[in-house]
Design an enzyme around this catalytic site. Structure first.
Site, PDB file in Angstrom:
ATOM      1  N   HIS A 144       0.838  -1.197   0.000  1.00  0.00           N
ATOM      2  CA  HIS A 144       0.000   0.000   0.000  1.00  0.00           C
ATOM      3  C   HIS A 144       0.875   1.249   0.000  1.00  0.00           C
ATOM      4  O   HIS A 144       1.807   1.365   0.797  1.00  0.00           O
ATOM      5  CB  HIS A 144      -0.902   0.005   1.241  1.00  0.00           C
ATOM      6  CG  HIS A 144      -1.740   1.241   1.369  1.00  0.00           C
ATOM      7  ND1 HIS A 144      -1.620   2.119   2.430  1.00  0.00           N
ATOM      8  CD2 HIS A 144      -2.712   1.764   0.559  1.00  0.00           C
ATOM      9  CE1 HIS A 144      -2.483   3.116   2.275  1.00  0.00           C
ATOM     10  NE2 HIS A 144      -3.151   2.926   1.156  1.00  0.00           N
ATOM     11  N   SER A 145       0.581   2.174  -0.908  1.00  0.00           N
ATOM     12  CA  SER A 145       1.208   3.485  -0.913  1.00  0.00           C
ATOM     13  C   SER A 145       2.727   3.374  -1.062  1.00  0.00           C
ATOM     14  O   SER A 145       3.225   2.772  -2.012  1.00  0.00           O
ATOM     15  CB  SER A 145       0.794   4.233   0.356  1.00  0.00           C
ATOM     16  OG  SER A 145       1.118   5.589   0.290  1.00  0.00           O
ATOM     17  N   TYR A 146       3.480   3.919  -0.112  1.00  0.00           N
ATOM     18  CA  TYR A 146       4.946   3.845  -0.129  1.00  0.00           C
ATOM     19  C   TYR A 146       5.431   2.408  -0.252  1.00  0.00           C
ATOM     20  O   TYR A 146       6.505   2.145  -0.838  1.00  0.00           O
ATOM     21  CB  TYR A 146       5.495   4.485   1.150  1.00  0.00           C
ATOM     22  CG  TYR A 146       6.947   4.214   1.417  1.00  0.00           C
ATOM     23  CD1 TYR A 146       7.941   4.991   0.839  1.00  0.00           C
ATOM     24  CD2 TYR A 146       7.327   3.175   2.276  1.00  0.00           C
ATOM     25  CE1 TYR A 146       9.288   4.735   1.093  1.00  0.00           C
ATOM     26  CE2 TYR A 146       8.655   2.916   2.540  1.00  0.00           C
ATOM     27  CZ  TYR A 146       9.642   3.693   1.944  1.00  0.00           C
ATOM     28  OH  TYR A 146      10.973   3.430   2.204  1.00  0.00           O
ATOM     29  N   HIS A 156      -7.496   7.251   0.279  1.00  0.00           N
ATOM     30  CA  HIS A 156      -6.243   6.505   0.160  1.00  0.00           C
ATOM     31  C   HIS A 156      -6.204   5.271   1.066  1.00  0.00           C
ATOM     32  O   HIS A 156      -5.789   4.198   0.638  1.00  0.00           O
ATOM     33  CB  HIS A 156      -5.090   7.457   0.492  1.00  0.00           C
ATOM     34  CG  HIS A 156      -3.735   6.868   0.287  1.00  0.00           C
ATOM     35  ND1 HIS A 156      -3.335   6.310  -0.915  1.00  0.00           N
ATOM     36  CD2 HIS A 156      -2.668   6.761   1.137  1.00  0.00           C
ATOM     37  CE1 HIS A 156      -2.085   5.887  -0.805  1.00  0.00           C
ATOM     38  NE2 HIS A 156      -1.663   6.147   0.426  1.00  0.00           N
TER      39      HIS A 156
END
Length: 231
Positions: A76-78, A213
């Site tokens: 997820h994300s980073y 997000h």
């Protein structure tokens, strides 16, 4: 039965997946959602020398320690950076890479290369520590979370990240990793200005979730439904 390894993004910890893990487990799958070094219940405390390579070591170490194979590796994300480098180290153990509203790097790139706005966070870092993104007015909230109780819960797990986490490059230099299928899940409907995604390479599937997000917090059922389709 499939094995899911869910890797949280920057600032968060493994609790971020608490609403998704039971849904995947109830469908008969094995699910691991660890906290990375310096986050949550990880035994090693956060330190300035913790970086991307530390987090990759965490993920690869878990895969090897648990002798996991055919892993559906979700970042997820980073953590798109983390799962990319992890898959590069053990491509034979990864069945699928899933980029969940995530950074999608090329070999040798840092977080700043993938998402240039990250440099703003680094420039604002105090004593080498990058603070979490601030809560924004609705509909953006805190990482897309707007319910007050959920905001408080997410905030309780957030920690500052060392600058090193954003400066170390991803490694995608093993030709075998190119054969690992990749899937992208995009959260749409409340995008924050200035944060843009790269075009998805041709042939790589894209799923969309109408969510902020942190979709694992706000729409866990919808996210789990997509993840189960990948088993």
């Amino acid at each position: 039965m499939s094995t899911y390894l869910l890797v949280h993004g920057a600032w968060h910890d493994g609790r971020a997946w608490n609403r998704v893990v039971p849904l995947l487990t109830a469908a008969g799958h094995r699910v691991l959602a660890p906290s990375l070094t310096g986050h949550g219940d990880h035994p090693r405390p956060m330190a300035p020398d913790v970086g991307l390579e530390t987090y990759v070591d965490d993920v690869v170490g878990l895969i090897l320690a648990e002798d996991l194979t055919d892993v559906i590796l979700v970042g997820h994300s980073y953590a798109g950076l983390i799962v990319s480098s992890a898959a590069n180290r053990v491509p034979d153990r990864v069945a699928r890479l899933v980029y969940l509203d995530a950074m999608v790097p090329r070999d040798g790139e840092t977080a700043v290369d993938v998402m240039p706005i990250t440099q703003v966070l680094i420039d604002a870092a105090e004593d080498g520590w990058v603070a979490p993104l601030p809560e924004l007015p609705a509909p953006h909230g805190l990482f897309g979370v707007t319910d007050p109780d959920d905001v408080a819960w997410v905030r309780s797990m957030l920690v500052d990240e060392p600058v090193l986490a954003y400066r170390q490059p991803v490694r995608l230099d093993d030709p075998a990793v190119a054969a690992v299928p990749r899937v992208h899940i995009h959260c749409v409907g409340s995008e924050v200005e200035g944060i843009t995604r790269r075009p998805v390479p041709a042939g790589e599937p894209v799923w969309e979730l109408r969510s902020g997000h942190d979709c694992m917090v706000t729409v866990p059922d919808d996210l789990a439904a997509v993840l189960l389709k990948l088993a």
